[in-house]
Design an enzyme around this catalytic site. Structure first.
Site, mmCIF file in Angstrom:
data_model
loop_
_atom_site.group_PDB
_atom_site.id
_atom_site.type_symbol
_atom_site.label_atom_id
_atom_site.label_comp_id
_atom_site.label_asym_id
_atom_site.label_seq_id
_atom_site.Cartn_x
_atom_site.Cartn_y
_atom_site.Cartn_z
ATOM 1 N N GLY A 243 0.829 -1.200 0.000
ATOM 2 C CA GLY A 243 0.000 0.000 0.000
ATOM 3 C C GLY A 243 0.854 1.237 0.000
ATOM 4 O O GLY A 243 2.047 1.175 0.294
ATOM 5 N N GLU A 467 -6.574 32.584 -12.160
ATOM 6 C CA GLU A 467 -7.337 31.826 -11.154
ATOM 7 C C GLU A 467 -8.838 31.958 -11.385
ATOM 8 O O GLU A 467 -9.585 30.996 -11.214
ATOM 9 C CB GLU A 467 -6.972 32.288 -9.734
ATOM 10 C CG GLU A 467 -5.538 31.991 -9.315
ATOM 11 C CD GLU A 467 -5.151 30.525 -9.459
ATOM 12 O OE1 GLU A 467 -6.022 29.644 -9.291
ATOM 13 O OE2 GLU A 467 -3.977 30.259 -9.774
#
Ligand code: ADP
Ligand code: ZN
Length: 660
Positions: A243, A467
């Site tokens: 993992g 943005e």
């Protein structure tokens, strides 16, 4: 992976060890002393004939003149040793030197004196013997003599000291925490002993319910092996935990050891692979030797991929003989011990795909447990564990924190909780509250704010439009994650950022992919549409877009021209290989399709922005004014998000507290 504070690491083979070798060391010291003394006595006896020191004058007047001298030895051109004729020794003047201390006749030399130099001595002697008949002249021998006793003193003693010093060094290395040049081949494993084991239990491990069930059986076995051996059952020797980093692999092993109340040996795979040839293999041997002594126990090898990397995937032949011999030794050891010796080997890796298949064969690491990044509920549970030690604002909303941290691992969450507490402490608050956590999340995701970074008004305007472009596109496209806020405060490396509330999803549709691409291109498109000029500020966006587009075309089979084909290699075998898995034409086609996809998406993005130019401008101006704009303000400018997303927003709203 740091050892917890209450666990103590030390090497194993010590208990009672140091006492004995030390005794041996003293023994040897005595032997050296005895040898030295014997040498001294021998020297004393052989040289005990009393030699009297005289002057040249005495020699010439009393001995040479009377023809008493048998011969003269010149030692090293410095010292004259005088031998008196035996018959003359009876004379009164020689009685002091006639015998040795043991009353034997003294063979000589009987007298000695220093000469200036051989030449001057020769001259003086010739002068003195001028009147002598040829046969009466004294014989002179030039002798080179080395004083071996002095030589021993000068060279031998330091040698002995060096020898003793090294012996002591090598003794010490087996002492507590010892590791030195003599310990290459010793395993550097850290032992968590029964007595001072870290008292971590399953209580401290949140989420990971499936994994806990899987390891439960192993814990039962370590606790009461008889229950299993009685029935002839075999317990697996090896467990592989796979993992991403920070998902709690080490933590789980610690908890296993804690639950089963057995010690565990911890070692990182990279410690096996050092620059000295043969060290890895001998460390493996030593590790298992230790393990057998303390069984039942757990041997934990972190980062097993450092040794266990698939041999097939190694492109450069011979480059990794050392790793290979270490791996072979590991396999030999694992085959070597019986199933029920009470040793369980647990290995952890975040690259299970590249492990050598020999490691995964039955009888080795044949149990595989996958730990995934935690989902919403698991994150909630992990927060619960890590918020325990903090002093919190009374009704802090766990659901909100969990919803704000998609993609965070357990380790990230632990870090976040600590970061929030640090922020609160910095502001001298009495409790850690929600804004502290929001700050900490922002900081972890986007880096620290640089409020003082100097940005010219012109640049600031470009950033604001950039943005605003991202924000507008992601607001208007229904398949983009809900937007939370936009900011043009520089943070970390970036000059502005948009915050989303990502969905937990397992698969993504083509529409979701392309809408996300649009949102990422929104920044550059806004610059283009507004200023008719583009900047370098879109680097990160373009990198992400290119990567995503390639995975769409080459991995996920989402491109019509290429069809349902994936060049993804889950085995990792071709990693670093020279050969691409597709032909040159296909490579060209992939490049072409990727470019087409990105270009089309860019045109679409620009179109949307042109249609919403007024809103874009309003949002950008608002950003310039406020620096941070939240979704409420965006909604005022752009209206409600498209219909299809109402369900999604509602779902998101459930996880976010009403106050948000
Ligand atoms: P890995 O070995 O997978 O890289 P670790 O076990 O070292 O990760 O995890 C690091 C830290 O993250 C742990 O010490 C713990 O504080 C925290 N952590 C990770 N996963 C969990 C979890 N499931 N529950 C509680 N804490 C966790
Ligand atoms: Zn951008």
């Amino acid at each position: 992976m740091a050892n917890t504070k209450n666990s103590k690491g030390f090497s194993l083979n010590e208990p009672g060890g140091p006492a004995q070798p030390q005794k041996g060391g003293r023994h040897i010291l005595w032997i050296y002393a005895a040898i030295l003394m014997a040498i001294g006595i021998f020297y004393f006896i052989t040289n005990s004939g009393s030699v009297k020191t005289i002057t040249w004058q005495q020699f010439e007047q009393t001995m040479l003149k009377n023809h008493d001298v048998a011969k003269v030895d010149i030692i090293n051109g410095e010292q004259a040793e005088v031998y008196i004729k035996p018959e003359k020794l009876k004379l009164d003047q020689y009685k002091d030197v006639a015998t040795t201390s043991f009353k034997l006749t003294n063979p000589g030399p009987h007298f000695q004196f220093s000469i200036g130099s051989s030449e001057s001595f020769d001259r003086k002697l010739d002068e003195a013997q001028k009147s002598f008949a040829e046969g009466d002249k004294v014989a002179v021998n030039y002798i080179k003599k080395s004083n071996w006793f002095a030589a021993i003193l000068i060279y031998g003693i330091p040698l002995i000291f060096i020898f003793i010093f090294f012996r002591m060094m090598s003794k010490q290395t087996s002492g507590p925490g010892g590791s030195s040049i003599f310990n290459f081949g010793k395993s550097t494993a850290t032992l968590m002993d029964k007595e001072n084991r870290s008292n971590i239990t399953f209580e401290d491990v949140a989420g990971l319910e499936d994994a806990k069930v899987e390891v439960q059986e192993i814990i039962e076995f370590l606790k009461e092996p008889e229950n299993y051996t009685r029935l002839g059952a075999k317990i697996p020797k090896g467990v592989l935990l796979a993992g991403p980093t920070g998902t709690g692999k080490t933590l789980l092993v610690k908890a296993m050891a804690g639950e089963a109340k057995v010690p565990f040996l911890y070692l990182s795979g990279s410690e096996f692979v050092e620059m000295f040839v043969g060290v890895g293999a001998s460390r493996v041997r030593d590790l298992f030797h230790k393990a057998k002594q303390i069984a039942p126990c757990i041997v934990f090898i972190d980062e097993i991929d450092a040794v266990g990397r698939s041999r097939a995937s190694q492109v450069y032949a011979g480059a990794n003989d050392e790793r290979e011999s270490t791996l072979n030794q590991l396999l030999t050891e694992m085959d070597g011990f019986e199933n029920n010796t009470g040793i369980i080997v647990v290995a952890a890796t975040n690259r299970a795909d590249i492990l050598d298949s020999a490691l995964l064969r039955p009888g080795r690491f044949d149990r595989h447990i996958y730990l995934d990044l935690p989902n919403l509920n698991e994150r909630k549970a992990i927060f619960k564990v890590h918020l325990r030690p903090l002093i919190l604002e009374p009704n802090l909303d766990l659901g909100f924190l969990a919803a704000q941290t998609p993609g965070f691992s357990g380790a990230d969450i632990a870090n976040l909780c600590n970061e929030a507490a640090l922020i609160a402490a910095r502001e001298k608050k009495s409790k850690v509250d929600k804004p502290d956590f929001i700050n900490a999340i922002d900081r972890i995701i986007a880096g620290t704010e640089h409020k003082n970074r100097i940005i010219s008004p012109r640049e600031k305007k470009i950033i604001a439009y950039h943005e605003a472009g991202h924000a507008t596109i992601s607001w208007l496209l229904k398949n983009v994650d809900p937007l939370m806020k936009v900011s043009i405060i520089p943070r970390g490396k970036s000059l502005g950022a948009a915050w989303y509330l990502p969905e937990e999803r397992q698969i993504r549709t083509t529409a979701q992919f392309t809408d996300m691409l649009c949102a990422s291109l929104g920044g550059r498109a806004a610059e283009d549409v507004t200023f008719g000029e583009i900047s370098s500020g879109a680097l990160d966006d373009l990198e992400k877009v290119t990567r995503e587009a390639y995975t769409m075309v080459a991995y996920y089979g989402l491109n019509k021209t290429l069809g349902n084909i994936s060049y993804f290699d889950s085995t990792g075998r071709s990693e670093g290989a020279f050969q691409k898995p597709f032909s040159e034409e296909t490579g060209k086609l992939i490049d072409e399709e990727v470019r087409k996809l990105v270009n089309e998406t860019y045109e679409r993005t620009k179109n949307i922005l042109v249609q919403n130019k007024e809103s874009l401008k309003k949002l950008a101006e608002l950003l310039l004014e406020k620096e941070v704009v939240f979704k409420e303000d965006i909604e005022k400018i752009l209206g409600k998000r498209p219909e299809a997303d109402v369900e999604m927003i509602n779902k998101a709203a459930e996880t976010i507290s009403p106050a948000a």
